[in-house]
Design an enzyme around this catalytic site. Structure first.
Site, short mmCIF file in Angstrom:
data_model
loop_
_atom_site.label_atom_id
_atom_site.label_comp_id
_atom_site.label_asym_id
_atom_site.label_seq_id
_atom_site.Cartn_x
_atom_site.Cartn_y
_atom_site.Cartn_z
N ASP A 1 38.51 54.89 55.58
CA ASP A 1 39.94 54.68 55.46
C ASP A 1 40.16 53.16 55.58
OD1 ASP A 1 42.78 55.31 55.69
OD2 ASP A 1 42.57 54.81 57.80
N LEU A 2 41.31 52.68 55.21
CA LEU A 2 41.54 51.23 55.27
C LEU A 2 42.38 50.82 56.48
CD1 LEU A 2 41.31 48.41 53.96
CD2 LEU A 2 43.33 48.97 52.61
N ASP A 3 43.65 51.20 56.43
CA ASP A 3 44.56 50.77 57.50
C ASP A 3 44.19 51.41 58.83
OD1 ASP A 3 46.31 49.29 55.81
OD2 ASP A 3 47.08 51.18 55.04
N THR B 1 46.17 46.88 59.64
CA THR B 1 47.45 46.73 58.93
C THR B 1 48.47 47.75 59.41
OG1 THR B 1 46.27 47.88 57.19
CG2 THR B 1 46.80 45.57 56.80
N LYS C 1 51.01 57.27 60.11
CA LYS C 1 49.69 56.74 59.76
C LYS C 1 48.99 57.64 58.76
CE LYS C 1 48.91 54.02 63.92
NZ LYS C 1 48.07 53.83 65.11
N SER D 1 41.76 55.60 50.84
CA SER D 1 42.99 55.16 51.51
C SER D 1 44.23 55.69 50.80
CB SER D 1 43.02 53.62 51.52
OG SER D 1 44.30 53.14 51.85
N ALA D 2 45.28 55.90 51.55
CA ALA D 2 46.55 56.31 50.95
C ALA D 2 47.32 55.13 50.38
CB ALA D 2 47.41 57.01 52.01
N LYS E 1 47.32 62.66 52.29
CA LYS E 1 46.63 63.25 53.44
C LYS E 1 47.68 63.98 54.27
CE LYS E 1 43.70 59.11 53.67
NZ LYS E 1 43.40 57.87 54.40
N GLU F 1 38.22 57.51 60.05
CA GLU F 1 39.68 57.63 59.96
C GLU F 1 40.36 57.31 61.29
OE1 GLU F 1 42.64 58.27 58.81
OE2 GLU F 1 42.19 58.54 56.69
N ASP F 2 41.53 56.72 61.23
CA ASP F 2 42.30 56.45 62.46
C ASP F 2 43.52 57.37 62.58
OD1 ASP F 2 43.71 55.18 60.30
OD2 ASP F 2 44.95 54.21 61.83
P1 B16 Z 1 51.22 51.59 51.00
P2 B16 Z 1 45.35 54.38 54.99
C1 B16 Z 1 47.98 54.31 54.68
O1 B16 Z 1 46.74 53.70 54.58
C2 B16 Z 1 48.72 53.91 55.94
O2 B16 Z 1 48.04 54.37 57.10
C3 B16 Z 1 50.11 54.48 55.92
O3 B16 Z 1 50.80 54.09 57.09
C4 B16 Z 1 50.82 54.00 54.66
O4 B16 Z 1 52.12 54.57 54.57
C5 B16 Z 1 50.00 54.39 53.43
O5 B16 Z 1 48.72 53.84 53.53
C6 B16 Z 1 50.64 53.90 52.14
O6 B16 Z 1 50.51 52.51 52.10
O7 B16 Z 1 52.67 51.55 51.33
O8 B16 Z 1 50.50 50.27 51.19
O9 B16 Z 1 50.94 52.21 49.67
O10 B16 Z 1 45.38 54.50 56.48
O11 B16 Z 1 45.26 55.70 54.26
O12 B16 Z 1 44.34 53.36 54.52
MG MG Z 2 44.48 54.70 58.42
#
Ligand code: B16
Ligand code: MG
Length: 217
Positions: free
Chosen positions: A8-10, A16, A44, A113-114, A144, A168-169
């Site tokens: 996962d990224l964030d 982030t 998240k 990542s989302a 997710k 994943e966090d």
């Molecule tokens: P964006 P991940 C997710 O990233 C974030 O955890 C989530 O808080 C955010 O709403 C989502 O990405 C969408 O991000 O607005 O940059 O498209 O944890 O799946 O890497």
């Molecule tokens: Mg995350």
């Protein structure tokens, strides 16, 4: 025994999550909604659109479509201004070392990542070349805990789902990995991430013998 490693990224590679939180908090405030750090856990890992829907739900508000789109853009503009200042110093502890270890052992690495901003962020922190595949919010239709993002990542690195390990966090992300029949490793708080197969506070707590065993099984 080749395993696929999906990150996962964030909140896993970079923190982030704190920028998402600040941007959503300010945006919610501007429409008269307040939410807690605890509620933020539910944002998240879920998509931008789902996040705004949840915030509106918490504030008992509904909005016309054009206003909804405008608020999503506003939040993202603010988020982009935070991430424009990122550099390698924001890579979370132990991340570079584990990427080094995995690629040295010749296991493929994917991003799952989302976020629709994942490539910008990976470029900013100079990690984009470390991934064999990047699957993010631009490639999926279901957020997710739907496993779509991880199944696509596994497919992109040609590793069967049950041979993939997901870091994943978020609660939603751990659920997605479990539904996909992957090994789920939570990074963060063990109480919040209690559905994960394993939980570590951060990557510095993951030792080589743990990884060796994981790869063997
Ligand atoms: P964006 P991940 C997710 O990233 C974030 O955890 C989530 O808080 C955010 O709403 C989502 O990405 C969408 O991000 O607005 O940059 O498209 O944890 O799946 O890497
Ligand atoms: Mg995350």
């Amino acid at each position: 025994n080749t395993k696929g490693f999906i990150f996962d990224l964030d909140g896993v590679i970079v923190d982030t999550a704190k920028y998402h939180y600040l941007a959503w908090k300010a945006l919610a405030k501007s429409i008269g909604i307040d939410f807690t750090v605890h509620q933020n856990e539910q944002l998240k890992g879920i998509s931008r659109e789902s996040s705004l829907n949840k915030i509106l739900e918490w504030g008992n508000k509904t909005l016309p479509k054009d206003k909804f789109m405008e608020l999503m853009k506003e939040k993202n503009d603010q988020y982009l201004s935070y991430i424009s200042k990122m550099d390698e110093n924001e890579i979370l502890p132990g991340v570079t070392q584990i990427l080094d270890y995995i690629s040295k052992q010749k296991h493929p690495i994917a991003l799952g990542s989302a976020s629709k901003n994942s490539k910008i962020i990976l470029k900013k922190v100079n990690l984009i070349n470390r991934f064999n595949a990047i699957i993010d919010g631009n490639n999926v239709t279901k957020a997710k805990p739907d496993p779509e993002v991880f199944l696509k990542a596994a497919n992109a690195i040609s590793i069967p789902a049950n041979q993939c390990v997901v870091f994943e966090d978020s609660v939603a992300g751990i659920q997605a990995a479990n539904i996909a029949n992957m090994i789920s490793i939570g990074i963060g708080n063990a109480t919040i991430l209690n559905e994960a197969d394993f939980v570590f506070k951060d990557f510095t707590e993951i030792h080589q013998d743990f990884l060796e065993n994981l790869i063997k099984t």
